[in-house]
Design a protein around this motif. Sequence first.
Motif, PDB file in Angstrom:
ATOM      1  N   ALA A  20       0.988  -1.429  -0.178  1.00 10.88           N
ATOM      2  CA  ALA A  20      -0.058  -0.104   0.054  1.00 10.88           C
ATOM      3  C   ALA A  20       1.007   1.275  -0.059  1.00 10.88           C
ATOM      4  CB  ALA A  20      -1.055   0.083   1.819  1.00 10.88           C
ATOM      5  N   THR A  65       0.830   4.886   0.899  1.00 12.33           N
ATOM      6  CA  THR A  65       0.223   5.732   2.384  1.00 12.33           C
ATOM      7  C   THR A  65       0.708   7.468   2.283  1.00 12.33           C
ATOM      8  OG1 THR A  65       1.641   4.829   3.849  1.00 12.33           O
ATOM      9  CG2 THR A  65       0.093   3.895   3.927  1.00 12.33           C
ATOM     10  N   ARG A  68      -1.037  -3.724   2.677  1.00  7.61           N
ATOM     11  CA  ARG A  68      -2.034  -2.737   3.590  1.00  7.61           C
ATOM     12  C   ARG A  68      -1.894  -3.259   4.990  1.00  7.61           C
ATOM     13  NH1 ARG A  68      -5.954  -1.198  -1.067  1.00  7.61           N
ATOM     14  NH2 ARG A  68      -7.064   0.075   0.393  1.00  7.61           N
ATOM     15  N   GLU A 107      -3.623  -0.108   7.512  1.00  9.82           N
ATOM     16  CA  GLU A 107      -5.029   0.181   7.999  1.00  9.82           C
ATOM     17  C   GLU A 107      -5.070   0.278   9.432  1.00  9.82           C
ATOM     18  OE1 GLU A 107      -7.127  -2.820   5.072  1.00  9.82           O
ATOM     19  OE2 GLU A 107      -6.995  -1.781   4.255  1.00  9.82           O
ATOM     20  N   GLY A 117      -4.493   3.001  11.009  1.00  9.61           N
ATOM     21  CA  GLY A 117      -5.019   4.334  10.714  1.00  9.61           C
ATOM     22  C   GLY A 117      -4.440   4.956   9.538  1.00  9.61           C
ATOM     23  N   ALA A 169      -4.475   7.091   5.955  1.00 11.85           N
ATOM     24  CA  ALA A 169      -4.731   6.414   4.460  1.00 11.85           C
ATOM     25  C   ALA A 169      -4.366   6.234   3.781  1.00 11.85           C
ATOM     26  CB  ALA A 169      -5.332   8.072   4.304  1.00 11.85           C
ATOM     27  N   VAL A 170      -5.088   4.986   2.790  1.00 13.68           N
ATOM     28  CA  VAL A 170      -3.883   4.091   1.652  1.00 13.68           C
ATOM     29  C   VAL A 170      -4.966   5.200  -0.136  1.00 13.68           C
ATOM     30  CG1 VAL A 170      -4.080   2.104   0.580  1.00 13.68           C
ATOM     31  CG2 VAL A 170      -4.084   2.192   3.136  1.00 13.68           C
TER      32      VAL A 170
END
Length: 407
Positions: free
Chosen positions: A16, A18, A249, A253, A256, A258-259
């Motif tokens: 991911a 971020t 990922r 997550e 917390g 934001a991806v």
Amino acid sequence: MNPGATAAPPARVRAAVTGLGVVAPNGVGTREWWQATLRGVSALRPARDAPADRIPVAGEINGFVAEKHVPGQLLPQTARFTRLALAAAAEALQDAAVDPAALPRYGVGVFTSSSAGGYEFGQHEMSNLWRHGSDSVSAYQSFAWFYAACTGQVSIRHGLRGAGGTLVTEQCGGIDSVGQARRQLGSGGTVLLAGGADAGLCPLGWSGHLATGRVSPHSHPARAYLPFHAEASGYVPGEGAAYLVLEERAAAEARGAAVLGEIAGYAAAFDPPTGPGNLGQAARLALADAQLGPGDIDAVFADAYGVPALDEAEAHVITELFGPYGVPVAVPKTMTGRIGAGGSALDVAAALLSLRDNVLPPTAHVDHPRDGWHLDLVTTPRPVALRAVLVLARGHGGFNSAAVVVR
């Protein structure tokens, strides 16, 4: 395990993104650059300190004040490309809300690419050598010019003790750094910074660009860099830096974060000394790595060299994969020029923001593609539902890279 049993394959890493950090000719900072890009604001203008008859236009950054982004003690020991990298890396970490000091000691690393290194720093010190003697040469010349300076300085600045590396694959470098960082996530990395930086727009750097024989000689900024157009005459050199923060990922997550999206696939392929190029092979391998087919791709961010023969070859790759007019093709680098290693990192950043906002940026200055190439070129901002995007890059010398970015 029973004799003859096959071990289960390792779990697939979901890389991911971020955080983003950008320093580009048409915007210092991700927000400023993205807003300018969606408006089609071009930063191509008459080149400074260049032979006007041979390199009339460049994508130079006018709004970058190093003192605002780089600690004073680092200014004497850093070349321009490293200063751009330091600014972009700091923004990316801040955007991701990552505090390296709060993470495992060896959990955060950085991969950077550069095509030219600190050309202007080296040129200045060599000039001092010839004019005033060896005592006038800065001790920082020993490393400030080097391609790896960005990785080293970013690591030191933020206390990053994890895996790191430097790649030199010209325009492919940004994608290749992201690919290496993604691979490291699967080997125990917690957070990886990845990107590229180049700023070789000085007399020594100009000589390198001219050696390619591919720089546009056109003196009008709006006509100098016209990839996929009938009047294409070469590329325009640019400068800039872009970094991404990659995390697994589930971990992102869980904290917390934001991806923005995922780097779902990556591949590289090298051209043979003779015969066709391997950009298509890199694209197919990246799709296979992402476990996606051509029908799953909603847009392509093209390499777009601006050299007719190379544009034709890329158009053939795209139409062979997706069919005539089969997928929208975006070329935001027409507003910045080709930025070397920073260029493909910038394209990956643009792909991520396009996925976030469901809009493709325009290809500035190009009103339509060359007849017969069957490309759906995005010439004005285009709202479109996006799930997956393919980013392509080619580097001088035979490098080819591709990345698949998904929502």
